[in-house]
Scaffold this motif. Structure first.
Motif, PDB file in Angstrom:
ATOM      1  N   THR A 209      45.303  46.070  50.942  1.00 25.74           N
ATOM      2  CA  THR A 209      44.098  45.824  50.153  1.00 25.74           C
ATOM      3  C   THR A 209      44.084  44.394  49.626  1.00 25.74           C
ATOM      4  OG1 THR A 209      44.115  48.154  49.518  1.00 25.74           O
ATOM      5  CG2 THR A 209      42.657  46.721  48.275  1.00 25.74           C
ATOM      6  N   LEU A 210      45.248  43.855  49.306  1.00 23.22           N
ATOM      7  CA  LEU A 210      45.352  42.439  48.951  1.00 23.22           C
ATOM      8  C   LEU A 210      44.971  41.544  50.119  1.00 23.22           C
ATOM      9  CD1 LEU A 210      48.808  42.455  47.099  1.00 23.22           C
ATOM     10  CD2 LEU A 210      46.590  42.005  46.022  1.00 23.22           C
ATOM     11  N   THR A 211      45.293  41.982  51.330  1.00 22.40           N
ATOM     12  CA  THR A 211      45.041  41.198  52.542  1.00 22.40           C
ATOM     13  C   THR A 211      43.567  40.866  52.659  1.00 22.40           C
ATOM     14  OG1 THR A 211      46.952  42.034  53.740  1.00 22.40           O
ATOM     15  CG2 THR A 211      45.048  41.390  55.064  1.00 22.40           C
ATOM     16  N   GLY A 212      43.300  39.630  53.114  1.00 20.58           N
ATOM     17  CA  GLY A 212      41.910  39.217  53.259  1.00 20.58           C
ATOM     18  C   GLY A 212      41.352  39.378  54.649  1.00 20.58           C
ATOM     19  N   ASP A 213      42.204  39.460  55.671  1.00 13.97           N
ATOM     20  CA  ASP A 213      41.684  39.479  57.035  1.00 13.97           C
ATOM     21  C   ASP A 213      41.157  40.870  57.404  1.00 13.97           C
ATOM     22  OD1 ASP A 213      43.640  41.107  58.329  1.00 13.97           O
ATOM     23  OD2 ASP A 213      44.882  39.402  58.863  1.00 13.97           O
ATOM     24  N   PRO A 214      40.500  41.002  58.562  1.00 15.35           N
ATOM     25  CA  PRO A 214      39.800  42.251  58.885  1.00 15.35           C
ATOM     26  C   PRO A 214      40.671  43.494  59.002  1.00 15.35           C
ATOM     27  CG  PRO A 214      38.898  40.456  60.185  1.00 15.35           C
ATOM     28  CD  PRO A 214      40.110  39.911  59.485  1.00 15.35           C
ATOM     29  N   ARG A 215      41.977  43.347  59.038  1.00 14.97           N
ATOM     30  CA  ARG A 215      42.815  44.545  59.049  1.00 14.97           C
ATOM     31  C   ARG A 215      42.671  45.340  57.756  1.00 14.97           C
ATOM     32  NH1 ARG A 215      48.261  41.712  61.262  1.00 14.97           N
ATOM     33  NH2 ARG A 215      47.300  39.945  60.169  1.00 14.97           N
ATOM     34  N   ARG A 216      42.159  44.703  56.740  1.00 18.49           N
ATOM     35  CA  ARG A 216      41.914  45.405  55.483  1.00 18.49           C
ATOM     36  C   ARG A 216      40.786  46.421  55.607  1.00 18.49           C
ATOM     37  NH1 ARG A 216      39.620  41.559  52.959  1.00 18.49           N
ATOM     38  NH2 ARG A 216      37.549  42.355  52.549  1.00 18.49           N
ATOM     39  N   TRP A 217      39.760  46.084  56.365  1.00 14.06           N
ATOM     40  CA  TRP A 217      38.518  46.854  56.353  1.00 14.06           C
ATOM     41  C   TRP A 217      38.702  48.344  56.620  1.00 14.06           C
ATOM     42  CZ3 TRP A 217      35.563  42.925  59.959  1.00 14.06           C
ATOM     43  CH2 TRP A 217      35.457  41.691  59.298  1.00 14.06           C
ATOM     44  N   PRO A 218      39.378  48.755  57.699  1.00 13.21           N
ATOM     45  CA  PRO A 218      39.500  50.200  57.946  1.00 13.21           C
ATOM     46  C   PRO A 218      40.541  50.880  57.061  1.00 13.21           C
ATOM     47  CG  PRO A 218      40.647  48.999  59.657  1.00 13.21           C
ATOM     48  CD  PRO A 218      39.969  47.966  58.808  1.00 13.21           C
ATOM     49  N   ASN A 219      41.291  50.082  56.298  1.00 14.40           N
ATOM     50  CA  ASN A 219      42.369  50.641  55.485  1.00 14.40           C
ATOM     51  C   ASN A 219      42.024  50.765  54.008  1.00 14.40           C
ATOM     52  OD1 ASN A 219      44.779  51.112  57.241  1.00 14.40           O
ATOM     53  ND2 ASN A 219      44.436  48.972  57.760  1.00 14.40           N
ATOM     54  N   GLU A 220      40.906  50.182  53.596  1.00 14.01           N
ATOM     55  CA  GLU A 220      40.551  50.250  52.177  1.00 14.01           C
ATOM     56  C   GLU A 220      40.206  51.685  51.787  1.00 14.01           C
ATOM     57  OE1 GLU A 220      38.673  46.082  50.746  1.00 14.01           O
ATOM     58  OE2 GLU A 220      37.555  47.077  52.339  1.00 14.01           O
ATOM     59  N   THR A 221      40.804  52.122  50.711  1.00 12.54           N
ATOM     60  CA  THR A 221      40.590  53.508  50.272  1.00 12.54           C
ATOM     61  C   THR A 221      40.103  53.569  48.829  1.00 12.54           C
ATOM     62  OG1 THR A 221      42.924  53.646  49.649  1.00 12.54           O
ATOM     63  CG2 THR A 221      42.321  54.433  51.848  1.00 12.54           C
ATOM     64  N   GLY A 222      39.480  52.522  48.370  1.00  9.55           N
ATOM     65  CA  GLY A 222      38.951  52.531  47.011  1.00  9.55           C
ATOM     66  C   GLY A 222      39.963  52.177  45.942  1.00  9.55           C
ATOM     67  N   ILE A 223      41.112  51.579  46.344  1.00  8.44           N
ATOM     68  CA  ILE A 223      42.075  51.128  45.336  1.00  8.44           C
ATOM     69  C   ILE A 223      41.397  50.098  44.455  1.00  8.44           C
ATOM     70  CG2 ILE A 223      44.226  49.839  44.977  1.00  8.44           C
ATOM     71  CD1 ILE A 223      45.323  51.126  47.466  1.00  8.44           C
ATOM     72  N   SER A 224      41.406  50.328  43.187  1.00  9.56           N
ATOM     73  CA  SER A 224      40.665  49.447  42.281  1.00  9.56           C
ATOM     74  C   SER A 224      41.521  48.283  41.828  1.00  9.56           C
ATOM     75  CB  SER A 224      40.208  50.240  41.050  1.00  9.56           C
ATOM     76  OG  SER A 224      41.332  50.703  40.324  1.00  9.56           O
ATOM     77  N   GLY A 225      40.856  47.250  41.376  1.00 12.42           N
ATOM     78  CA  GLY A 225      41.543  46.165  40.713  1.00 12.42           C
ATOM     79  C   GLY A 225      41.915  44.998  41.591  1.00 12.42           C
ATOM     80  N   ILE A 226      41.608  45.038  42.905  1.00 15.43           N
ATOM     81  CA  ILE A 226      41.903  43.910  43.784  1.00 15.43           C
ATOM     82  C   ILE A 226      40.637  43.074  43.929  1.00 15.43           C
ATOM     83  CG2 ILE A 226      42.728  43.160  46.034  1.00 15.43           C
ATOM     84  CD1 ILE A 226      44.797  44.760  44.448  1.00 15.43           C
ATOM     85  N   VAL A 227      40.732  41.793  43.613  1.00 21.35           N
ATOM     86  CA  VAL A 227      39.584  40.887  43.658  1.00 21.35           C
ATOM     87  C   VAL A 227      39.941  39.709  44.563  1.00 21.35           C
ATOM     88  CG1 VAL A 227      38.064  39.378  42.328  1.00 21.35           C
ATOM     89  CG2 VAL A 227      38.901  41.532  41.324  1.00 21.35           C
ATOM     90  N   HIS A 228      39.086  39.418  45.531  1.00 21.80           N
ATOM     91  CA  HIS A 228      39.353  38.323  46.459  1.00 21.80           C
ATOM     92  C   HIS A 228      38.581  37.058  46.080  1.00 21.80           C
ATOM     93  CE1 HIS A 228      40.808  41.699  48.953  1.00 21.80           C
ATOM     94  NE2 HIS A 228      41.652  40.793  49.402  1.00 21.80           N
ATOM     95  N   PHE A 229      39.184  35.923  46.450  1.00 25.89           N
ATOM     96  CA  PHE A 229      38.557  34.627  46.198  1.00 25.89           C
ATOM     97  C   PHE A 229      38.800  33.731  47.418  1.00 25.89           C
ATOM     98  CE2 PHE A 229      42.921  34.353  44.749  1.00 25.89           C
ATOM     99  CZ  PHE A 229      43.343  33.102  45.178  1.00 25.89           C
ATOM    100  N   PHE A 230      38.109  32.602  47.470  1.00 26.33           N
ATOM    101  CA  PHE A 230      38.292  31.650  48.555  1.00 26.33           C
ATOM    102  C   PHE A 230      39.331  30.612  48.157  1.00 26.33           C
ATOM    103  CE2 PHE A 230      34.036  33.197  49.650  1.00 26.33           C
ATOM    104  CZ  PHE A 230      34.193  33.411  51.004  1.00 26.33           C
ATOM    105  N   GLY A 231      40.365  30.499  48.996  1.00 29.56           N
ATOM    106  CA  GLY A 231      41.327  29.421  48.826  1.00 29.56           C
ATOM    107  C   GLY A 231      40.866  28.188  49.581  1.00 29.56           C
ATOM    108  N   PRO A 232      41.615  27.095  49.474  1.00 28.39           N
ATOM    109  CA  PRO A 232      41.222  25.863  50.155  1.00 28.39           C
ATOM    110  C   PRO A 232      41.426  25.944  51.665  1.00 28.39           C
ATOM    111  CG  PRO A 232      43.335  25.583  49.072  1.00 28.39           C
ATOM    112  CD  PRO A 232      42.837  26.931  48.666  1.00 28.39           C
ATOM    113  N   TYR A 233      40.517  25.339  52.405  1.00 29.47           N
ATOM    114  CA  TYR A 233      40.573  25.250  53.861  1.00 29.47           C
ATOM    115  C   TYR A 233      39.725  24.036  54.226  1.00 29.47           C
ATOM    116  CZ  TYR A 233      40.248  27.091  58.737  1.00 29.47           C
ATOM    117  OH  TYR A 233      40.321  27.286  60.096  1.00 29.47           O
TER     118      TYR A 233
END
Length: 453
Positions: free
Chosen positions: A155-179
């Motif tokens: 759930t911490l992971t940002g790449d698409p492997r997160r999408w099918p694995n998300e189960t509603g775990i609360s409290g994880i917030v994503h942001f954009f790092g530098p690129y």
């Protein structure tokens, strides 16, 4: 070692048994045709046909000291003959020594190590420690990231492997790092990218409520998601924001640590001190499964009288601990970290930039030590990716062809989306590195037609 005697029939048997009984990770099972490996040594491995491959993938960017390092193999064998396993509640000599050696490499006020089975549960337990230490629940993580396969880590992971694995775990917030090459902030320089990325991060903290945020988890150098080297000022700014708001700074060094960037830890390049440091992979080159969390003294003290509600049957397993001790001693004695730095500065960096001059499909070269990536594009002016984000099937044909072209020439690459990562072992010699660059030069020629700029 000499090349193993070819045995194609045995190779076919190995693959047949694999397809009958092994369920592979991150894969649709039906179309798999795994390469059977017969032997490995140093930066090379062989298949059952007798073909040799230069391992520019380090398997999963983890065989930092190469395959079958004799000192590490001998240490595992000796330990297996003495004490093969022991429960984690007991003291054990090699576990204690492994923890001592690791803590000596960390910042001074980090004297405790919690051992896990790998990188993902290192991140799981680091987050748990941060939440219990602060009494807060939210955790910040970057979109371009990979932190593991277990519930919190994926759930911490940002790449698409997160999408099918998300189960509603609360409290994880994503942001954009530098690129900087693909800036989300319309930045025109590394300095501007760092400044705007930090402004964005501070805004996220403000709108989420700093008093609700336990931790920020950040790969020091983003690994699978692109080998993204942060601008010089960025990590010090992250450290300042975390300190200002009482947020635990967790440095994910699972891939970047233990020599990969040409220093013991990637954060050493940037002069910052995280609160918690997660590791795995390079600490013993993956010879035995292991990972862990290096804990600041302040956070460790939280659990002096309070029970830490976590543990693993194989925490600090003796075989893993023995392999860590042997690996770290070998890296010191043989100046393997220094070699990674030298090869990066003198061979891989210049060599990859020379490839970029010859192959228009290379949009950007970036890296440190033996940790490099080529950002491949259809057009250098527009920077359109060679394949779309999360491409699969026919849409991913150019990258599939590049992998095939590399393998045909005896080079094992590591690719992710539109990027080819150049990640040989830290022990790679100048001759071996140049061999890999020459093979890559040829393979890139095979996909030149996909460049449309």
């Amino acid at each position: 070692m000499p090349a193993p005697t070819p045995d194609p029939a045995r190779g076919e048997e190995v693959v047949s048994l694999d397809r009958a009984h092994v369920f592979h990770s991150w894969s649709a099972q039906g179309g798999l045709n795994p390469l059977p490996i017969a032997a490995a040594e140093g930066p090379y491995f062989w298949d059952y046909e007798g073909n040799r491959y230069l391992d520019f993938s380090c398997q999963l960017v983890n065989t930092n000291i190469g395959h079958q390092h004799p000192k590490v193999v001998a240490a595992i064998q000796e330990q297996a003959g003495r004490i093969a396993t022991i429960a984690p509640q007991h003291a054990n000599d090699v576990r204690s020594e492994a923890a001592r050696l690791i803590s000596e490499l960390a910042p001074p006020a980090h004297q405790k190590v919690f051992f896990t089975n790998g990188g993902t549960d290192a991140n799981e337990n680091a987050v748990r420690m941060a939440r219990l230490h602060t009494g807060r629940q939210k955790v910040l993580a970057a979109y371009r990231s990979y932190h593991g396969n277990t519930a919190t880590s994926v759930t911490l992971t940002g790449d698409p492997r997160r999408w099918p694995n998300e189960t509603g775990i609360s409290g994880i917030v994503h942001f954009f790092g530098p690129y900087p090459y693909r800036s989300a902030f319309w930045a025109k320089s590394d300095e501007q990218e760092a400044e705007r990325a930090l402004e964005h991060l501070e805004a996220v903290i403000q709108f989420e409520g700093a008093h609700t945020i336990a931790a920020l988890v950040l790969e020091t150098v983003v690994g699978t998601a692109g080998v993204l080297i942060p601008p010089a000022q960025y990590l010090s700014g992250v450290r300042e924001l975390c300190t200002k708001h009482g947020i635990i700074y967790i440095a994910d060094e699972v891939m970047a640590g233990f020599g990969r960037t040409g220093d013991w830890f990637a954060f050493d390049h940037f002069g910052v001190e995280p609160d918690l440091i997660t590791f795995a992979k390079g600490v013993n080159s993956g010879y035995v499964p292991v990972g862990g969390v290096i804990i600041s003294d302040d956070i460790a003290a939280t659990f002096d009288e309070r029970v830490f509600p976590g543990g693993l049957t194989y925490s600090g397993h003796p075989l893993a601990a023995a392999s860590i001790v042997a690996t770290l001693n070998a890296m010191r004695d043989e100046q393997i970290v220094e070699n990674a730095r030298t090869i990066g500065e003198n061979v891989l960096g210049p060599g990859l930039n020379e490839l970029a001059e010859r192959h228009q499909v290379i949009g950007e070269v970036r890296g440190l030590g033996v940790f490099w990536a080529l950002d491949l594009v259809k057009d250098r002016e527009s920077r359109e990716m060679l394949v779309p984000y999360n491409a699969a099937g026919p849409a991913n044909a150019p990258m599939n062809e590049l992998v095939a072209a590399c393998k045909k020439r005896g080079l094992m690459p590591f690719v992710n989306y539109n990027r080819l990562h150049v990640v040989p072992p830290c022990t790679v010699s100048e001759t071996e590195a140049k061999e890999g660059l020459a093979l890559l030069d040829e393979a890139l020629g095979d996909i030149a037609s996909y460049y449309t700029g």
